[in-house]
Design a protein around this motif. Structure first.
Motif: not given
Length: 255
Positions: A1-3, A5, A7, A31-32, A233-235
């Motif tokens: 899930m950090e992918l 993120e 923030t 999602a930040g 995101s980075d995903a």
């Protein structure tokens, strides 16, 4: 899930005063990301900004008319002045429709749709990409297309043509921006209830359309969040020039 993120990122959403735009802003904030809410109706933006901030997020309301180049430039300048940096993510969501048979559509209605749905996307993406390139920062631009760019439907010639152009413009922008670390993708939603189409979807004709969707229902706003966050995101770091269709299988239904 950090992918997924966000923030530390800032995302601008155009047409954020209601409908899908407001839903996109809420998803990005959750999602930040800090969110910049852009539209013509500042009072509605400020109400949404208050809602997001009361939930622990960060939001800035900025007046923007995507049909006015000076307004677009002023909005980006306001963001730069207040935040000290360009936005990392742009969701090009502003859109209108003027429904009529193409043989009966006025020049004024045709131009109004194109000026908002196509020219507005170009104006905002241009301003955002130039700001990112000047700062030497990567970014993500997400254009909101439509399944009407992919399949024809009666009485929406201007809307469908504008969205088809956005779909292809996305690929051209992606090609030209990739070397700068700026990804450009699109989402093509199916039918989700908004201010533009709620009257039609609630009608008998709308119900007949619902039955032709393989999932037999229209979409819920939150069901676009997955595609949105993937592209923001980075995903989705190796995705550019893509269009993600979110439509309950509508475009693959039988003829």
């Amino acid at each position: 899930m950090e992918l997924f993120e966000l923030t530390g990122k800032t995302a601008m959403v155009t047409g954020a005063s209601g409908g899908l735009g407001a839903a996109f802003a809420r998803a990005l904030a959750k999602a930040g990301a800090g969110v910049v809410l852009a539209a013509r109706r500042l009072e509605k933006l400020e109400a949404l900004a208050g809602e997001i901030e009361s939930s622990g997020g960060k939001a800035l309301a900025v007046e923007m008319d995507v049909t006015d180049p000076a307004s677009v430039e002023a909005a980006f300048k306001t963001v730069q002045d207040k935040l000290g940096a360009p936005v990392d993510i742009i969701v090009n969501n502003s859109g209108i429709s003027r429904d009529n048979w193409f043989t009966q559509m006025t020049e004024e209605d045709w131009r109004a749709v194109m000026n908002t749905n196509l020219d507005g996307v170009w104006r905002v993406a241009k301003a955002g990409a130039n700001a990112l390139m000047e700062a030497g920062k990567p970014g993500s631009i997400i254009n909101i297309a439509s399944i009407t760019a992919l399949r024809p439907q009666h009485t929406i010639a201007a809307y469908a043509a504008s969205k088809a152009a956005v779909d292809h413009l996305t690929r051209v922008m992606a090609l030209e921006s990739a070397r700068y670390g700026i990804r450009v993708n699109a989402i093509a939603p199916g039918y989700f209830k908004t201010d533009i189409n709620d009257e039609f979807l609630d009608s008998e004709a709308g119900d007949k359309m619902r039955k032709r969707v393989p999932m037999r229902r229209f979409g819920k706003h939150e069901e676009l969040a997955g595609a949105l966050l993937l592209l923001a995101s980075d995903a989705g770091s190796y995705m550019t020039g893509s269009t993600i269709v979110v439509d309950g299988g509508h475009v693959v239904s039988t003829l």
